[in-house]
Every structure is written in C-alpha cells, then in structure tokens.
Write a protein that holds these residues in place. Sequence first.
Motif, PDB file in Angstrom:
ATOM      1  N   ILE A 164       0.839  -1.205   0.000  1.00 39.90           N
ATOM      2  CA  ILE A 164       0.000   0.000   0.000  1.00 39.90           C
ATOM      3  C   ILE A 164       0.870   1.250   0.000  1.00 39.90           C
TER       4      ILE A 164
ATOM      5  N   PHE B 231       0.693   1.502  -4.044  1.00 33.93           N
ATOM      6  CA  PHE B 231      -0.619   2.111  -4.300  1.00 33.93           C
ATOM      7  C   PHE B 231      -0.662   3.597  -3.964  1.00 33.93           C
TER       8      PHE B 231
ATOM      9  N   LEU C 183      -1.349   0.556 -12.600  1.00 36.45           N
ATOM     10  CA  LEU C 183      -1.613   1.697 -11.715  1.00 36.45           C
ATOM     11  C   LEU C 183      -1.312   3.014 -12.414  1.00 36.45           C
TER      12      LEU C 183
ATOM     13  N   THR D 264      -6.934  -4.903  -1.454  1.00 42.39           N
ATOM     14  CA  THR D 264      -6.154  -5.865  -2.230  1.00 42.39           C
ATOM     15  C   THR D 264      -6.307  -7.252  -1.637  1.00 42.39           C
TER      16      THR D 264
END
Lengths: 337, 337
Positions: free
Chosen positions: A22, A26, A111, A130
């Motif tokens: 993360i 992300f 992404l 996720t």
Amino acid sequence: MKKQERIMLAHGSGGKLSHDLISKVFLPSFTNPILEKLDDTAVFDLQGGRLAFTTDSYVVSPLFFNGGDIGRLALCGTVNDLAMSGAVPRFLSVAFIIEEGFLVEDLMRVLDSMRSAADEAGVAVVTGDTKVVEKGGADGLFINTAGVGEVPAGANISGSNARVGDKIILSGTIGDHGIAIISQREGLSFETDIKSDCAPLNGLVGEMLKVSTEIRAMRDPTRGGLASTLNEIASQSQVAIHVWEEKIPIREDVFGACEMLGFDPLHVANEGKLVAVVAAEKAEEILSAMRKHRYGKDAVVIGEVVESHPGRVLMKTAVGATRIVDMLVGEQLPRIC
Amino acid sequence: MKKQERIMLAHGSGGKLSHDLISKVFLPSFTNPILEKLDDTAVFDLQGGRLAFTTDSYVVSPLFFNGGDIGRLALCGTVNDLAMSGAVPRFLSVAFIIEEGFLVEDLMRVLDSMRSAADEAGVAVVTGDTKVVEKGGADGLFINTAGVGEVPAGANISGSNARVGDKIILSGTIGDHGIAIISQREGLSFETDIKSDCAPLNGLVGEMLKVSTEIRAMRDPTRGGLASTLNEIASQSQVAIHVWEEKIPIREDVFGACEMLGFDPLHVANEGKLVAVVAAEKAEEILSAMRKHRYGKDAVVIGEVVESHPGRVLMKTAVGATRIVDMLVGEQLPRIC
C-alpha cells in the motif's frame, strides 16, 4: 519494492507486506489527502442532493491491449457509468484481486494508466482493497471499481425516460474496443491498426448537459454492444426504437474484421462511446456541442423513438429492408471487459 | 432459472442471459425501487454533509463455512468498514466474478444470506455487476462490495486520532472466524463447535455513539487480527498502545486450536468484532452500552494509550513479562476473507 518482484500471498495478509504494498506502490499512484489517512473507509464532504453510485468488475483478457489496459478500462468504465446518469464523477474505490506470482512491474503499469485516466477524468481514488489468491486461483489480475458522483439539479436521466419522438444520438464509431481485444487475443493482424476506444466520457457529457438537460436516457454500449443497449432502453421505457443502418458510424477495418470473424458489429463492445436519447428539438444543438469534443467528433443521429411495437428495436438496412435488432444471445467474446 | 442449472459464460455477456440472471436471480434477492430501475448507476437522495465510502473484495475459501458464507461476509465486511468510521451504512453495491460452471443453487444460497444480512444491517443493495470467467479462470466465486454511509455530526473517528490516556475496548472474543475457516478447510474437528463471528456491527456502533462521540478510533480486526489493527492505530496516531494479555477474551477451544496449529491468536482474523479507542472518562459508559448489545456482550477494556515508544504495541503477558506485539509478517491463513 522492486519491479522484478512478484506478488506473494502475504501481500494480501493484512500484515506487514500488505502495508508495504500500500505505502510503496498504491499510495504513490493515487496520492490525495483522503486516501493518505489510511483508514479503511474514506470520509469526505458532499453537498446534499442526488448522488449516483455504481460498480463494475473487470476481468479483461489480455490485461494489456492496443489502446489501453485493464487499469484504464476499470477507471473509465465506472466514470462512464456515473456520467451516463448525468452525474459528475467525484470519488472512486479500487479493489484488486491478484494471482500469486503476478509481476509487480505489471501492477505498476496498470496503476500508472489508472492514475492518468483518473487525472483526465478529474476523479480521486479515495479507498481501496487488495486480495491475493494462490497461483491458479485467478487469472492474473481482476479489478473492481465503484464510484460516487453528484447529479446536477435538472438532470433526470434514466433508461426508462425515452419518449416517442425523441432522437437517438451515437457519439462515434462502434466496435473498436471488441475488435482490438479479439485481434490481440487471437493474434490476428489486420492491415490497419485497430485501437480500443477506451476513454472517460464525463467531459463530453458535461458539454452536452450545458446545452440542454433534455437528455432522457444515456448509456455506454459496452458488453452486448449497441444492440443490447438500445434493447435495454426500448424495454425499460416500453417504446420502440428505429435506427438507420447507414447512419451508424463504423471504421472500415472494424467492419472488415467483423465480416471475417462472423460478428455483428451491433453486438461488439465499445468502451468510449455513448448513446443518448434526447428531445427532438434539442438534438441538433446537443449534436453540435458533442462534435466539438474529442470524444464526440463523429457524433450523429442514428434513429428515433417511435410508437409501434413497444420494447422492440428495428433497423432499416442499407438495402431498404427492416430487420429486428435483438439483444446478444450467447456470448461471442468472453472477458471483453 | 432452475437451481440445478450452471452459470455459463453467456450469463456475463451483457446480453439476453445476463438479463435473465439479473431479473430472475438477483432482483428478487435485493428488491428495492432504486435497484429496480435497472440503470447501470443507482441514483438516490442524501442529505448533505460527511459521507463515508469503502470497498472490499472477498475471496474466502471455502465459500460456505460454519457460521456464515461468502455472501454474509461480503455484506457484513463493508457494513462494518463503514460503521468503523462512525457512519450509518446506507447503500451497497455488489459485484460478482463467477467461474463458468458454478451452480445456480449455490449462487442463490449466497444471495439469500446476503439478503438476510442486509436486512439485519438495514442497508439496501442498489447497484451491481456480474462477470463470468471461463472454467479455471477463477476459483468458484469472488464478491466485491462497496458501500456509502452518512457520518453523523459530531463523530470524528480515525485511526490517527488516538491520544495518550485513551482506553482500548475490544467488543468480544478473538480468533473465532479464522479458526472456523481453517478447521473447515483442513477438515480438522475440534471437540466443540467453533463458528465464525461474522456479523454486522453498525447496530452496536450506533449504541456506542448514542452514549458518547468521544470515540477517537475504531476498527474491525479482520485480516492480520487484533495485532495488526492495534499496530495500525499506533502507527497512524504515533502513540504507543499497551494491552494486558489476561484481559483479551478468547474462547478456550479457539485458544486450544491456535496452540495446536501454532497460530498466535492475536494474528487470527475476526469478522464480527471491533476495537475502539475512547476517551478514558467515557470508557465505562461506552462499555456498559456495548454489553447490552448482542454483539458486544463480552466487551472489555484490554489496554490503554501511553506515551513511551510511539508506534509500538506492547503486551503485558500473563506471567508478568512485557513483549512487543508485531504486525503479522508473512501469511498464516490465505483466503480468510
């Protein structure tokens, strides 16, 4: 994380590796103050009124294709569903189901393309999830997006609002997405370069709504193609829809590919097109606003709403005959989106 | 549709069979006026103010387990994430990824349990999506839910709000969900009947917020267990958390199973429990409100927020030693939710 790394089951554990994924992969992609709080739920202020809310999962194969990838598709798809309700898309959630062993490099590519589509559409990814399943438990990568938008006062758009006399506008050529996918999947090569039309349509819809709120119904003809979309509207509104074959824009190479593959282009998926049912007296004005937008430059009136045979879609063919246009039966192209 | 039927690729085509599945299976499960419009996007009115928005995908294996199934889990999980932000959960989306060949009967069982959980939680499923992938492309059934809720005035709950002196409340026993899943998956049988605690917690949170809005942080310790949740809060708020091992409620049979399997119960997933960080002077009042609720009857103060060692979670063990409680490293139980 290194690009050559692969996703492991522990990346979905909720523990240390989940947090690494993360914070290192992300968060840098979707940085904004709401997401950065790292709570499980995003909290934000919205003015009161009508809200739009939608979701779609994406299982497209292959993940990367000419004109886009699963990331762009997942972002644009939910933006477009919101836009079709007349809403201004604002906040998106993104949830990944990843197969163990998936390349981090490929995840980063996906992404990147989600971020650039989000920037283009002007939306923020504010929450996510996720999960990782063992090798063989899923095919590479699936993405779900859900979205929240604000419906401006005056807009009242629904598949059930079409009325007799309304005009049917199509924003551009049909079949590009489906043919781009199938040609890549089957390793077919056509003489020309057929790209997916995958694009966010909220900007185009914004221009249309500036001109008139008398847009009754609007939908993006994705799975099932133009034929299924028109049938849905005819059925929901209990009206008949007549379209003229010669008016429906289609690229010559897409038409050729459909002929070769035995597909009806009316059933082939699009990911950057819209169908709008609009008040007849506003059709020209809306059309000319659309043509000024990059995603509406080939917009055209393809038909009208008529009284006879409610629930039916009829097409006047190029040779002058009339045929019933049915919803897709069966499945010609699995995992198109 | 007949129960013995199996899902085919064409059920995800966007064409005729997709519409059959929606009208005959999904709609009867989640009937409400917003969903029945059958537009791709749900539109509803909400008062202005703070909204909460969250998503989770569910890939639990097996799909049906003691105390619940993937449907109840997917419904409660998103309700709980919303509730943890202090929000009143209102509207949910549900998206299915189904493997070709999946039994319609099993899908109906899952839908039934989603509906009863939605009824219990008082939320409406207003929009959805279905994708079908070919046999082997996914393992049976994956579900994504996203949700929108309204945050009442006064509530300001975030993992980053814990302050020195606050008390840590846990709503009940830990580890039930994880052990129920693993024992079913591995065919282990324990002397007693260990059930998943999967439940919607919004009612419990509502009772807590009636007593006091001085709840600083709240989270449901799912994947990664109580240890990961406490570490997240300690890290987000940059405080230290001290807990007392002897105060943490755990069923004897769950404890025994953890010993046998070599699991630390602090890392085992829960699906119907919450951790709340509350102002010390309100702890007793909040606790007694929780104990009156069916999902909070075993609630207890398990620790407090202290100054030293910010970002750390420390546990005073039963024998009087102090140990660091770390986030889960690696993955002890894949596909737990």
